[in-house]
Each structure stands twice: as C-alpha cells, then as structure tokens.
Scaffold this active site. Structure first.
Site, PDB file in Angstrom:
ATOM      1  CG  ASP A  67      -1.855   1.197   1.218  1.00 34.84           C
ATOM      2  OD1 ASP A  67      -1.490   2.252   0.657  1.00 34.84           O
ATOM      3  OD2 ASP A  67      -2.972   1.079   1.742  1.00 34.84           O
ATOM      4  CG  HIS A  68       1.269   4.054  -3.321  1.00 33.74           C
ATOM      5  ND1 HIS A  68       0.163   3.496  -3.871  1.00 33.74           N
ATOM      6  CD2 HIS A  68       1.111   5.387  -3.414  1.00 33.74           C
ATOM      7  CE1 HIS A  68      -0.638   4.444  -4.290  1.00 33.74           C
ATOM      8  NE2 HIS A  68      -0.087   5.618  -4.026  1.00 33.74           N
TER       9      HIS A  68
ATOM     10  CG  HIS B  51      -4.632   4.153  -0.552  1.00 35.84           C
ATOM     11  ND1 HIS B  51      -3.570   3.275  -0.584  1.00 35.84           N
ATOM     12  CD2 HIS B  51      -5.051   4.258  -1.833  1.00 35.84           C
ATOM     13  CE1 HIS B  51      -3.368   2.887  -1.830  1.00 35.84           C
ATOM     14  NE2 HIS B  51      -4.256   3.467  -2.603  1.00 35.84           N
TER      15      HIS B  51
END
Ligand code: NAP
Length: 484
Positions: free
Chosen positions: A177-178, A240
């Site tokens: 999950d950047h 996110h």
C-alpha cells in the site's frame, strides 16, 4: 547534510508485468533512483517478465523510455542510465502456460535475495505463485510483492490469501500500500512516538475529532472500466484511508517492528463501529462546460458508482470513544490535497476578555503537496492594542526544514521495494489486516447496493457534494479547506 544510504544485500528482483504501466511509471524509475543513491549493489539484477516476446535490449529500451517519460527531469537522459540498464534482463513468460518458466528458473542465482513483484492483474497472482513453486524458482527465503486491489470483498480477499498461503508463508508476502511508504506517513509515527508532547493528548479527553482527506483533481480517465466496478470505497477507503486511520489511532506498539505495529493496526480496524447509512455521503462528478461527467468517462450512462465518499467513522475503545473520524476522498475535486488533521478540543476557559473566537490547536500532517507537518497554535497578534489573539502554524514543511535531505528522500515505491529486499514487513499489510478491513467495508457497500443508492452529483473542481459538508455542519464542525 546528505541523507545516509544503507546498501541492501545483493538481489534478483523479477518484475512480472515488467512491460506494464505501473512498472514503467513507478517501479523502474524508483529503482533507478535507488541505483543513483548507491543503494543497489552492482551484482543485483532486475528481470522483467511478461508475455511479450522481447529480448533484453528491447526491454531496456522500454525501461529507458519509461524513465525518460515518468522519472522527472532529474532522471531524463542521465549519464548513469546505461550502467543501470546493464543490470536489467528480460524473460518472456505467460503466467497461464508452461513455456518460458524453465528459462526463468535457469536465470535465478543461489545465495542472493530473490524477490518477485506481481505487477499484473490480481487474477494472475495464484497462477504466478503456483508456477514459481512448481519450477522451484522461489525458495524458502523468497519474497513476493502483491499490488492492490487485494480482493473486492471479504470472500475474494480470503480466497486470495488462501491461494498465496498454499505456496508462501505470511512472512514472505508483501502486500503493498504505497501510502505507507510516504515519508510523512512514517513521520506521523515518529512525531507520535518520538515525542513526549503528543501522546498524553492523543485521546478523547483532548481530541475533538480527526479528519482524513485524500482529494484528487484527476477524473477516472483511461481507468473508467476498472474504476466503475470499484468506486472510491474499494479503491481508496478500504486500503489507503484505513491504513492512515490505523496509524493515527493505534496504541503505541512495544517496538517499531512489523509484528508489533501490525497487531496494533489490526486492533483499530476490529474496533471500528458499523457505519449507519446517514453517516455516509456518496458523490459522483457531473459534467461542466469544459469537462465530461463521471458517467461519460466511465462509459456507463447508468452508473451508480461513487467517485467521492465521505464517512463519519467511530472507534469503539477507551481511547477514542466519542471522537468522530471523518474520512473523505474523491476525484475531480478542487485541489490535489491529502491531509490528516487532528483537531484538538476548545480550551476549558479563556482568560482573555473579549476574545470570542474559538481557538483550536490543529496538528496537520500533509501527504501532498508540500509534505510536512504543522501545528496551529494561538499567539498574540504583534503590536499595540491589547491582547488580540491569532492562530498561526508552527510549520515544518519538509522541503524547507530539511532541505537537501528531504529532496533526496526516496519516494514511496522505491522505499517499499528496498524494504522487501531487507525483509522488513513493517510498512506492508498483513493478510488478517486486509480481511478485517473488508469485513468493515463489506456491510457498508452491501447496504447501498441493496438500497440502490444513487450518488449525489457534485461539480468538478468543488469540494464534493453539499451533503458531505452537512455531515460535519450538523455537529457544529467544518471540513478543512481542500487547497493546493
Ligand atoms: P498493465 O499496464 O495492464 O500491465 C499488465 C502487465 O501484465 C503487462 O506487463 C502484461 O504484459 C503482463 N501480463 C498480462 N497477462 C500476463 C500473463 N498471462 N502472464 C504474464 N504477464 C502478463 O497493468 P498495470 O497498470 O501495470 O497494473 C499492474 C498491477 O498493478 C495491477 O494489479 C493493478 O491493479 C496494480 N496497480 C497499478 C497501478 C498503476 O498506476 N498502473 C496503481 C496501483 C496498482 P504482456 O501483455 O506482455 O503479458
């Protein structure tokens, strides 16, 4: 001061989907930046893998173009690019057939870290895991990196976890999950747990509410087909925004270590209350004189998919009972702006006569633009004329406060890939976390699907539908501005 770079062990990184958009746009430019920073050992290799029948030189040309187009001006035409490209190789494989796999197996070296990035459609994850196992390409120390989306509901996420678990242990699986790789997000943990100042106030005695906003100016554009089946809840909130909420709300872990951090995040997700329908506002952007509507872009004139969502969430535990967490994310909004704001309570009593205004301390953690943290404090307005109070930020915009060091900080993808090579899972989601997040979002989505809920239209370039403003107004609060 120049930032310290700790080289990682020699690795073979295979990027499945090496010819795809994500690889060319993010992964490879990021790896080139790590190469330039001196973090990539010279013996390491990056092996592209996809069905396209290319030789290594053709893939290197593709990577060069990707870096030129997406790597920013500092990477374009860089003198060191040929040296980086020499560390690249390519093999043609199809996840669904046998051909090509023995060639990949023959390329792998013993005694180096083996990592496999699944930058392909999630429907291929199972087949890739199976082939890596079948051809003995993955070993006990190998890591796999899987991209989002991780399922589209609890059942599919469970099925995916089970499939991966047939061939890999949990400590080999890196669900990316950047958002967790962003500098500010990690700084949030540094600020919370590295200072005595905040933690005593980090609870329902002192915090009035928390806002998490991830606003984009872009629409769905070329991704309409995919997005229309997903929507803002699945595409942004389930992963996110929930991850950000976890980091804000979790108890202090005993150590900054993968197991401890992920245990605390999981507890937060499990403590989230079910959300009643009147605490959710869904929106969809409308056409205006210069831009098409969501439905036009998605190619679905009857679409009920949300391109915007606002949610009033609550966490049922001692620390957060009674504190609303307002989450909001959407496309085609006024500005590209992501922020977490911790809004503290009013003073119990003001000693300043005549000062009617409400002064609140707000800790704002900005993810974009201008990554940084600021704390709004109340001070005296300078000059004569008595004690007039004003609110001003104690500003720590990283680019200003840290200068060159901030400019050299790796971006989210490159940092996370280096963590994979190091074997550090702290900033990756564990399987049970992802499942718990779906267990919270599934009933919400089912609720609006059952009601045939129609999203409220909002103007492109606005802050979203008016009903989202009401979500806070009716409780005497207001959203923070969405601004560039
Ligand atoms: P993409 O541009 O469609 O690329 C897909 C890649 O998979 C191509 O390299 C393709 O090459 C390869 N591929 C397709 N079928 C294959 C098969 N049977 N065997 C082996 N390789 C195969 O997709 P993308 O946008 O890069 O996305 C990749 C993954 O990242 C997806 O899971 C997506 O959801 C996720 N993601 C993407 C972004 C983004 O910004 N693009 C952001 C977040 C997450 P060949 O056709 O030559 O095989």
């Amino acid at each position: 001061m120049v930032s310290r770079v700790i080289p990682v062990d020699v690795f073979d990184l295979v990027i499945f989907g090496g010819t795809g958009d994500l690889a060319r746009r993010k992964i490879l430019p990021g790896l080139f930046r790590r190469f330039l920073a001196g973090q990539m050992p010279p013996d390491s290799r990056i092996i592209g893998a996809a069905r396209a029948d290319l030789d290594a030189d053709a893939w290197r040309d593709m990577v060069r173009e990707g870096i030129d187009s997406f790597g920013g001006p500092e990477l374009r035409g860089h003198d060191s690019l040929p040296a980086f490209l020499r560390q690249l190789d390519y093999v043609s494989v199809d996840a669904t057939v046998e051909e090509g796999w023995p060639k990949l197996a023959a390329l792998m070296r013993p005694d180096v870290v083996r990592a496999f990035y699944f930058s392909v459609a999630p429907g291929l994850f199972g087949a890739l895991a199976e082939r890596l196992h079948q051809h003995a390409i993955a070993d006990q120390g190998s890591r796999i990196v899987v991209e989002k989306p991780f399922g589209r509901d609890l059942d599919s996420a469970r099925a995916l976890n089970r499939t991966l678990a047939e061939h890999f242990r949990e400590d080999q699986i890196y669900r990316i999950d950047h958002y967790l790789g962003k500098e500010t997000v990690q700084n949030l943990m540094a600020v919370r747990f590295g200072n005595i100042l905040f933690e005593p106030l980090w609870n329902n005695h002192y915090v009035d509410h928390i806002q998490i906003t991830v606003a984009e100016t872009v629409g769905v554009e070329g991704r309409g087909g995919y997005y229309d089946k997903s929507g803002a809840m699945r595409d942004m909130v389930q992963n996110h925004l929930m991850q950000l909420l976890c980091l804000i709300a979790m108890e202090p872990p005993a150590q900054f270590e993968a197991g401890a951090v992920r245990d605390e995040k999981l507890k937060v997700i499990r403590a989230l209350k079910p959300v009643p329908a009147h605490h959710i506002v869904r929106g969809q952007y409308d056409a205006n004189h210069e831009a098409p509507s969501y439905r036009d872009e998605a190619g679905n004139p009857r679409s009920f998919t949300e391109s915007f969502i606002a949610i009033r969430a609550e966490i049922a535990n001692w620390r957060w009972s009674g504190v609303p967490f307002y989450l909001r994310t959407g496309k085609k909004l006024r500005a590209r702006h992501s922020e977490i704001a911790v809004v503290f309570k009013d003073l119990p009593h003001s000693i300043f006569e005549g000062d009617e205004r409400r002064h609140r301390n707000i800790l704002s953690i900005r993810l974009q633009p201008n990554e940084g943290i600021d704390l709004t404090v109340t001070i005296k307005e300078p000059g004569p004329g008595g004690m007039r109070l004003i609110d001003r930020p104690l500003d720590m915009t990283f680019a200003k406060a840290l200068g060159e060091e901030a400019a050299e900080a790796p971006d989210a993808y490159e940092r996370l890939i280096m963590d994979v090579i190091r074997g550090n899972q702290t900033l990756f989601m564990r399987g049970d976390e992802v499942e718990a997040a779906w267990a919270w979002t599934d009933p919400i989505i089912e609720g609006w699907e059952k009601r045939n809920d129609v999203p409220k239209l909002y103007d492109s370039g606005s802050s979203g539908p008016d009903d989202a403003l009401m979500l806070l107004h009716r409780e005497g609060r207001r959203w923070r501005d969405i601004r560039a």
